[in-house]
Design a protein around this motif. Structure first.
Motif, PDB file in Angstrom:
ATOM      1  N   MET A 132      36.440  38.727  23.001  1.00  0.00           N
ATOM      2  CA  MET A 132      37.826  38.963  22.600  1.00  0.00           C
ATOM      3  C   MET A 132      38.263  40.389  22.909  1.00  0.00           C
TER       4      MET A 132
ATOM      5  N   THR B 245      38.653  32.888  21.857  1.00  0.00           N
ATOM      6  CA  THR B 245      37.577  33.737  21.340  1.00  0.00           C
ATOM      7  C   THR B 245      37.693  33.961  19.834  1.00  0.00           C
ATOM      8  N   ILE B 246      38.900  33.998  19.319  1.00  0.00           N
ATOM      9  CA  ILE B 246      39.062  34.081  17.861  1.00  0.00           C
ATOM     10  C   ILE B 246      38.495  32.823  17.210  1.00  0.00           C
TER      11      ILE B 246
ATOM     12  N   THR C 103      42.910  33.277  26.109  1.00  0.00           N
ATOM     13  CA  THR C 103      41.557  33.810  25.932  1.00  0.00           C
ATOM     14  C   THR C 103      41.401  34.419  24.547  1.00  0.00           C
ATOM     15  N   MET C 104      42.433  35.116  24.087  1.00  0.00           N
ATOM     16  CA  MET C 104      42.391  35.693  22.747  1.00  0.00           C
ATOM     17  C   MET C 104      42.233  34.593  21.703  1.00  0.00           C
TER      18      MET C 104
ATOM     19  N   ALA D  27      39.746  40.291  26.262  1.00  0.00           N
ATOM     20  CA  ALA D  27      40.786  39.292  26.527  1.00  0.00           C
ATOM     21  C   ALA D  27      42.055  39.974  27.023  1.00  0.00           C
ATOM     22  N   ASN D  28      42.639  39.390  28.046  1.00  0.00           N
ATOM     23  CA  ASN D  28      43.856  39.954  28.631  1.00  0.00           C
ATOM     24  C   ASN D  28      45.001  38.947  28.622  1.00  0.00           C
TER      25      ASN D  28
END
Length: 185
Positions: free
Chosen positions: A82, A94-95, A90-91, A85-86
């Motif tokens: 995370m 991963t959270i 993705t954010m 993450a861009n």
């Protein structure tokens, strides 16, 4: 052995930071820059402290000692990804990946303690509700800007429409619930 492995990860991150290693993967959805490496170092240091602080606690548990450390490490792995993450997707992924380990850790004493099972179930229900709020906010942001990549959202400089404001509010509310921040705790 967990602490030794984490120290190895910390040493490699320090080497990356010292040598200025940078790059991107997966069409700029994963970025390794000094900012990401700094937060990776913070996550690894916090994980080392958690493992060291829980050594006495884990001695009191008869079954599944190794799984405890595995869940801590899997949650840390989600946070490490995370940090790089861009984009919003993705954010979010991963959270949620980090949260799966937390579900198990909250309900870890499932047979010995009924409060642990109850807390795990409540955390799961709240997390699913929070995930739905975050996904709806991400979809509103995408609908208004046409992208989910952070730099492109910033560069688009969209007009603050109702959908965009609500999307960012839903995203902030979802992150607030995941972090347990006031007033969402």
């Amino acid at each position: 052995t967990t602490v030794v492995g984490l120290c190895g990860v910390l040493a490699s991150l320090a080497w990356m930071w010292g040598n200025g290693i940078q790059g991107t993967l997966f069409r700029n959805t994963f970025v390794l820059d000094p900012f990401a490496v700094f937060f990776k170092v913070v996550v690894v240091l916090a994980t080392i402290l958690i493992v060291l602080a829980s050594l006495d606690y884990i001695k009191r548990i008869v079954l599944f000692r190794g799984e405890y450390f595995l869940m801590v490490l899997l949650s840390a792995l989600g946070m490490l990804v995370m940090a790089s993450a861009n984009d919003l997707l993705t954010m979010f992924i991963t959270i949620e990946f980090s949260t799966f380990g937390f579900y198990i850790l909250v309900a870890y004493l499932r047979e010995d303690d009924l409060r642990s099972s109850e807390a795990g179930l409540k955390f799961f229900i709240l997390s699913v509700f929070t995930a739905a709020i975050m996904v709806f906010g991400i979809s509103l942001i995408y609908g208004e800007t046409g992208t989910i990549i952070f730099p492109e959202i910033a560069a688009a400089k969209p007009v603050l429409t109702g959908g965009l404001v609500i999307g960012f509010l839903f995203l902030i509310v979802g992150l607030g619930f995941k972090l347990g921040a006031v007033p969402f705790h």
